[in-house]
Design a protein around this motif. Structure first.
Motif, PDB file in Angstrom:
ATOM      1  N   ILE A  64     -44.438 -20.784 -10.470  1.00 20.17           N
ATOM      2  CA  ILE A  64     -44.893 -20.296 -11.777  1.00 20.17           C
ATOM      3  C   ILE A  64     -46.393 -20.088 -11.658  1.00 20.17           C
ATOM      4  N   THR A  65     -46.850 -18.855 -11.956  1.00 21.89           N
ATOM      5  CA  THR A  65     -48.264 -18.517 -11.825  1.00 21.89           C
ATOM      6  C   THR A  65     -48.761 -17.885 -13.115  1.00 21.89           C
ATOM      7  N   ASP A  66     -50.099 -17.817 -13.233  1.00 27.27           N
ATOM      8  CA  ASP A  66     -50.677 -17.039 -14.326  1.00 27.27           C
ATOM      9  C   ASP A  66     -50.952 -15.627 -13.831  1.00 27.27           C
ATOM     10  N   MET A  67     -51.480 -14.778 -14.692  1.00 22.50           N
ATOM     11  CA  MET A  67     -51.704 -13.385 -14.337  1.00 22.50           C
ATOM     12  C   MET A  67     -52.766 -13.219 -13.257  1.00 22.50           C
ATOM     13  N   ASN A  68     -53.590 -14.225 -13.066  1.00 21.03           N
ATOM     14  CA  ASN A  68     -54.626 -14.163 -12.035  1.00 21.03           C
ATOM     15  C   ASN A  68     -54.149 -14.673 -10.691  1.00 21.03           C
ATOM     16  N   GLY A  69     -52.871 -15.063 -10.595  1.00 20.11           N
ATOM     17  CA  GLY A  69     -52.311 -15.483  -9.322  1.00 20.11           C
ATOM     18  C   GLY A  69     -52.385 -16.976  -9.073  1.00 20.11           C
ATOM     19  N   LYS A  70     -52.977 -17.748  -9.946  1.00 17.61           N
ATOM     20  CA  LYS A  70     -53.057 -19.194  -9.734  1.00 17.61           C
ATOM     21  C   LYS A  70     -51.665 -19.815  -9.866  1.00 17.61           C
ATOM     22  N   VAL A  71     -51.272 -20.613  -8.849  1.00 21.05           N
ATOM     23  CA  VAL A  71     -49.963 -21.244  -8.855  1.00 21.05           C
ATOM     24  C   VAL A  71     -50.028 -22.489  -9.742  1.00 21.05           C
ATOM     25  N   LEU A  72     -49.285 -22.444 -10.874  1.00 16.29           N
ATOM     26  CA  LEU A  72     -49.271 -23.568 -11.809  1.00 16.29           C
ATOM     27  C   LEU A  72     -48.205 -24.596 -11.430  1.00 16.29           C
ATOM     28  N   GLU A  73     -47.126 -24.111 -10.874  1.00 20.20           N
ATOM     29  CA  GLU A  73     -46.028 -25.008 -10.516  1.00 20.20           C
ATOM     30  C   GLU A  73     -45.265 -24.395  -9.356  1.00 20.20           C
ATOM     31  N   GLN A 119     -50.015  -3.273  -3.464  1.00 20.80           N
ATOM     32  CA  GLN A 119     -48.646  -3.476  -3.933  1.00 20.80           C
ATOM     33  C   GLN A 119     -48.604  -4.512  -5.053  1.00 20.80           C
ATOM     34  N   SER A 120     -49.369  -5.608  -4.891  1.00 15.25           N
ATOM     35  CA  SER A 120     -49.396  -6.677  -5.894  1.00 15.25           C
ATOM     36  C   SER A 120     -49.944  -6.167  -7.218  1.00 15.25           C
ATOM     37  N   GLU A 121     -50.985  -5.335  -7.191  1.00 11.45           N
ATOM     38  CA  GLU A 121     -51.555  -4.803  -8.419  1.00 11.45           C
ATOM     39  C   GLU A 121     -50.546  -3.899  -9.132  1.00 11.45           C
ATOM     40  N   ASN A 122     -49.823  -3.077  -8.385  1.00 12.14           N
ATOM     41  CA  ASN A 122     -48.809  -2.208  -9.000  1.00 12.14           C
ATOM     42  C   ASN A 122     -47.689  -3.031  -9.638  1.00 12.14           C
ATOM     43  N   LEU A 123     -47.314  -4.134  -8.975  1.00 20.43           N
ATOM     44  CA  LEU A 123     -46.266  -4.988  -9.530  1.00 20.43           C
ATOM     45  C   LEU A 123     -46.739  -5.692 -10.790  1.00 20.43           C
ATOM     46  N   CYS A 163     -39.668  -7.222 -12.262  1.00 23.18           N
ATOM     47  CA  CYS A 163     -39.824  -6.214 -11.216  1.00 23.18           C
ATOM     48  C   CYS A 163     -38.749  -6.438 -10.162  1.00 23.18           C
ATOM     49  N   GLN A 164     -38.398  -5.366  -9.473  1.00 25.24           N
ATOM     50  CA  GLN A 164     -37.374  -5.456  -8.450  1.00 25.24           C
ATOM     51  C   GLN A 164     -37.854  -6.319  -7.276  1.00 25.24           C
ATOM     52  N   PRO A 165     -36.933  -7.076  -6.628  1.00 25.56           N
ATOM     53  CA  PRO A 165     -37.339  -7.859  -5.449  1.00 25.56           C
ATOM     54  C   PRO A 165     -37.966  -6.950  -4.378  1.00 25.56           C
ATOM     55  N   PHE A 166     -38.982  -7.461  -3.710  1.00 21.80           N
ATOM     56  CA  PHE A 166     -39.707  -6.690  -2.702  1.00 21.80           C
ATOM     57  C   PHE A 166     -40.075  -7.603  -1.544  1.00 21.80           C
ATOM     58  N   GLU A 167     -40.349  -6.983  -0.392  1.00 25.77           N
ATOM     59  CA  GLU A 167     -40.736  -7.728   0.799  1.00 25.77           C
ATOM     60  C   GLU A 167     -42.252  -7.726   0.939  1.00 25.77           C
TER      61      GLU A 167
END
Length: 894
Positions: free
Chosen positions: A140-149, A183-187, A197-201
């Protein structure tokens, strides 16, 4: 039953509640005054809340009856006599119904809330179980990518701990490689607009700097939420498997691309699954565009209809070959020969077939040109000068001569009837052999022809092409007649053409030499690969088809093991040369101690040396130090030099390895007391595909690649390698020099780490060769043992010998019915043997049926074997049942 009790309880509560309200109303009537119905409202509310709408309605009806009977004038009567009482009773019913409805809705809302709370708790429990099960990574992360859990599965993937998670040190943006940032910004935009979003590699950068390949699925926790839940699956092993599969496919493609045929694989649904480079080049379409297409879709309807019967035959399990015409990418229509070879699974069901396609346009053109040439020759013979004649077969004198003889040779017709006129006017150089040839040919042949020279009346030399037909009596020739054709102009043209050819051949000599080297290498490669395969496949099929005692089984397994190792080394050498040619051979440089490398190589070749009683001596410089090199490739260099020395050193010889540091270089020297190297061959000793002896009578096996690989590996290390020899039978010396820049003298340098493979066996009766005497000739002990065992299992009496001299001796003593001989043998090969055998009288074995069993499997090898006198040519590896069937056929058993 339980539901019925609950229903009665609900209605019971309603009745009891109304009864209690009635009793309390009577008791408190003096104090209630105008609020006399208040307690009934409470009873109805309790009934609805507890039992639902139906018990509430029952309480409403009961309360209305009680109020009307006990409290509305006239009391104790159901009669209502005043408007005021009716209004009171109506208002009471309306209020009670409203209370009943409101309590029912409140009760339903409460029950729904309880259900939702239970569902939410169950959902959260399932999510927690999924997370804690660590089957996949959950974050579980926030919009800035920080992993909360995150669960342990995800942390294990990226190499972090729960403590580092709690301190906020993990951010998916920071562990995302740069190539995935866009890719991350587009997602992120997709998440905000769609919520999922669809699963991606992608890949994550682990804490140790390595990368892990994953599949990620993302979703917002709630609408307009700033938190994202992600599910992460580790696919590193799948990626490794894909890379391994890709490497195997590249090796297969390398092998198939080197073959001249166009190769493709079609599955049972008639869809392309593989094409080699030649196939792509033929159609001008890359494999990616061909893969998965149906034959009809790719080749076109008209061609597909033509080949469809052959495709069905292949898919039915039968090999088929046919000729057709297919368009080339340049737009021309080319003649092709196509072979379909079906592939079966373990259940015997056809999975698909391999298609081999050869361009035979030039062959067809040659056949057409030959027909045209024959037609032209026929028309030409109608115009050339021809002398018809007849002669007595006993005296050789002419009984008739055509009038054309005077125009061609200048002699009057009457002169030809003189005794021995023809023989005396033949050119002196041809006279003896022509007369003898005619005499012997007339005794045994029905027709024959030959060319010779005659002297014309004016002294000219005239070339004649004589065609003779023999008319026979009961026991001897009776009359000869034929045609003498003047071919003088043709001969002159041929002489001029021969002169032109000689000049052309001189110009092409070097190219032909290179082609000869290539052909010799391919023949040697075929021989060296088929020889171990013969023993391996033969013994394998025997072990599968019957039981042997422990000694024979051990011999079979040892033979398979020994030959599989030899085959593996051959393949490795070929692959190494392929890497060298493509520039794909690289070094893994690190500090290496030379002494252990040399000792490991010596240990590898020592069994072979001990078998020949060859002593290996070593001398190492103790102050050598370390070398920056690829340890495995360095060991390969020394092993190749040592194995060569052992191979070419006779029994009881000596091999010496010397390792020393000389000024600014380190030197490795391998010397032997073997057969040596001729001065003419020393400049070519390190060339690829070159061998001092590449004939079928060579005494030593191998492909001639080892020293070429040695030179390339040494040069990759920045060094040099040289060879010297005092001459034949005086041994040889190979010297490897590594430059100073490859040396390390620091004593505290870290030490390197130590050095650390469904038979279609033909079902034959085991007695099919009973009492058949078979003579086997082969210089390879494994092959002799294999053939003796195979034929012995079918009842044959087998004598196996190693060379031509032993075979000729056994022929007169053993009196075999069948001869089986190898072609490539030392000193004298199989061709020599069969020529000597065919020169013997019939009673001494001169007409014995003979089989050429050899690893030389080219078409020209088969032709040469048949022309030499063999009845059959069978390439190695052999099928035991087929060999037995062939021998039985030649022996007249089938």
């Amino acid at each position: 039953m339980k539901g019925r009790v609950s229903l009665l309880l609900n209605y019971g509560v309603a009745i009891v509640s109304v009864g209690i309200a009635l009793v309390l109303t009577f008791v408190l009537q003096p104090f209630l005054d105008r609020s006399i119905f208040l307690l009934f409202f409470g009873a109805i509310a309790i009934s609805t809340w507890y039992g639902g709408i139906k018990p509430g309605i029952l309480a409403t009806i009961s309360s209305t009856i009680a109020v009307n009977y006990f409290f509305i004038n006239p009391k104790f009567s159901f009669h209502v006599d005043s408007l005021n009482s009716i209004i009171k009773l109506s208002l009471f019913m309306m209020i009670t119904l409203l209370i009943n409805w409101l309590n029912s809705e409140l009760r339903a809302a409460k029950q729904k809330l309880e259900i939702n709370i239970q569902y939410l708790a169950a959902s959260e429990s399932r999510f927690r179980r999924l997370k804690n099960a660590n089957i996949i990574g959950v974050i579980i992360t926030d919009m800035n990518g920080k992993v909360l859990e995150a669960n342990d599965a995800f942390l294990k993937m990226v190499g972090y701990s729960q403590e580092e998670l709690l301190t906020g040190r993990i951010n998916v943006r920071e562990i995302t490689p740069p190539e995935y940032v866009e890719q991350s910004e587009n997602l992120k935009v997709e998440l905000k607009t769609q919520g999922v979003c669809q699963p991606f590699e992608k890949q994550y950068i682990r804490k140790d700097g390595s990368r892990v390949s994953v599949i990620v699925g993302l979703a917002l926790l709630d609408n307009n939420s700033e938190q994202i839940i992600g599910f992460v699956v580790d696919v590193s092993q799948r990626k490794q498997a894909e890379e391994s599969l890709q490497k195997q496919e590249e090796q297969l493609r390398l092998i198939t691309n080197s073959l001249p045929a166009k190769i493709s694989y079609v599955d049972a649904q008639q869809r392309y699954r593989f094409n080699n480079k030649k196939y792509e080049e033929w159609f001008g379409i890359p494999t990616s565009e061909i893969y998965g297409k149906h034959l009809e879709e790719f080749l076109g309807k008209s061609i597909y209809q033509t080949i469809s019967p052959y495709v069905e035959t292949a898919l039915s399990g039968k090999e088929v070959t046919y000729e057709t015409q297919i368009f080339h990418q340049d737009g021309t229509k080319r003649h092709t020969s196509v072979t379909y070879i079906p592939q079966f699974n373990q259940q015997g069901i056809v999975k698909g077939f391999v298609a081999l396609m050869r361009d035979i346009t030039e062959q067809k053109q040659a056949e057409f040109a030959l027909k045209q040439s024959e037609e032209k020759f026929r028309k030409l013979t109608e115009k050339v000068r021809v002398i018809p004649w007849e002669a007595d077969s006993k005296t050789g004198n002419f009984t008739y001569i055509g009038p054309q003889s005077e125009a061609i040779l200048g002699y009057p017709s009457n002169d030809w009837y003189n005794e021995n006129f023809w023989a005396t006017h033949i050119h002196p150089d041809d006279q003896e052999w022509v007369v003898n040839y005619c005499f012997h040919s007339s005794q045994s042949l029905e027709n024959y022809e030959f060319e010779y020279r005659m002297l014309a009346a004016d002294g000219r030399v005239v070339w004649l092409y004589d065609i003779v037909n023999v008319l026979r009596g009961e026991d001897e020739p009776k009359l000869l007649h034929g045609f003498m054709i003047d071919i003088t102009e043709r001969k002159q043209a041929e002489q001029e053409r021969e002169q032109l050819l000689e000049r052309e051949q001189a110009a092409r000599a070097e190219a032909e030499a290179l082609n000869r080297i290539k052909d010799e290498f391919l023949a040697t490669l075929s021989h060296e690969l088929r020889t171990p395969l013969n023993a391996m496949l033969g013994w394998t099929q025997l072990l599968k088809s019957r039981k042997f005692n422990e000694a024979t089984t051990a011999t079979a397994l040892d033979t398979i093991d020994r030959n599989s190792r030899a085959l593996a080394q051959l393949i490795e050498d070929v692959l190494d040369v392929s890497r060298i040619i493509r520039g794909k051979l690289h070094l893994n440089l690190r500090p290496v101690e030379l002494a252990p490398v040399v000792e490991a190589a010596i240990d590898t070749v020592r069994p072979a040396a001990d078998a020949k009683s060859i002593s290996i001596e070593s001398e190492f410089d103790p102050a050598l130090g370390l070398v920056i090199a690829d340890a495995n490739r360095l060991q390969q260099i020394i092993w190749n030099l040592l194995s060569n020395a052992v191979k070419f050193t006779p029994k009881g010889g000596r091999v010496q390895v010397k390792l020393e540091r000389i000024n600014s270089r380190v030197q490795i020297q391998v010397s032997d007391t073997g057969i040596g190297i001729s001065p003419e061959f020393i400049p070519h000793v390190f060339e690829r595909f070159r061998q001092a002896d590449s004939s079928t009578t060579r005494s030593h096996g191998g492909l001639g690649l080892g020293l070429a690989i040695v030179r390339h590996l040494v040069e990759l290390h920045g060094g040099t390698v040289s060879a010297s020899s005092p001459g034949i039978e005086h041994g040889s010396i190979f010297t490897v020099n590594l430059p100073m820049k490859a040396l390390m003298s620091e004593n505290n340098t870290p030490k390197p780490h130590p050095f650390s493979a469904k038979s279609d066996f033909v079902n034959q009766q085991f007695s099919i060769l009973q009492d058949v005497r078979v003579l086997v000739v082969d210089d390879e002990a494994d092959t002799r043992n294999l053939l003796t065992t195979i034929l012995g299992q079918y009842g044959a009496q087998v004598l196996a010998v190693t060379c031509v001299q032993e075979a000729l001796k056994a022929l007169s003593q053993f009196h075999p019915d069948i001869l089986i001989s190898d072609i490539g043998m030392p000193q004298e090969d199989g061709y020599t043997l069969i020529r000597k055998v065919r020169s013997l009288p019939s009673d001494q074995g001169g007409k014995i049926p003979a089989v050429a069993l050899t690893a030389y499997a080219r078409a020209e090898d088969r032709t040469q074997a048949l022309l030499a006198g063999f009845q059959l040519h069978i390439p190695k590896p052999i099928n035991p049942g087929e060999l037995a069937a062939v021998v039985a056929n030649l022996a007249g058993r089938t």
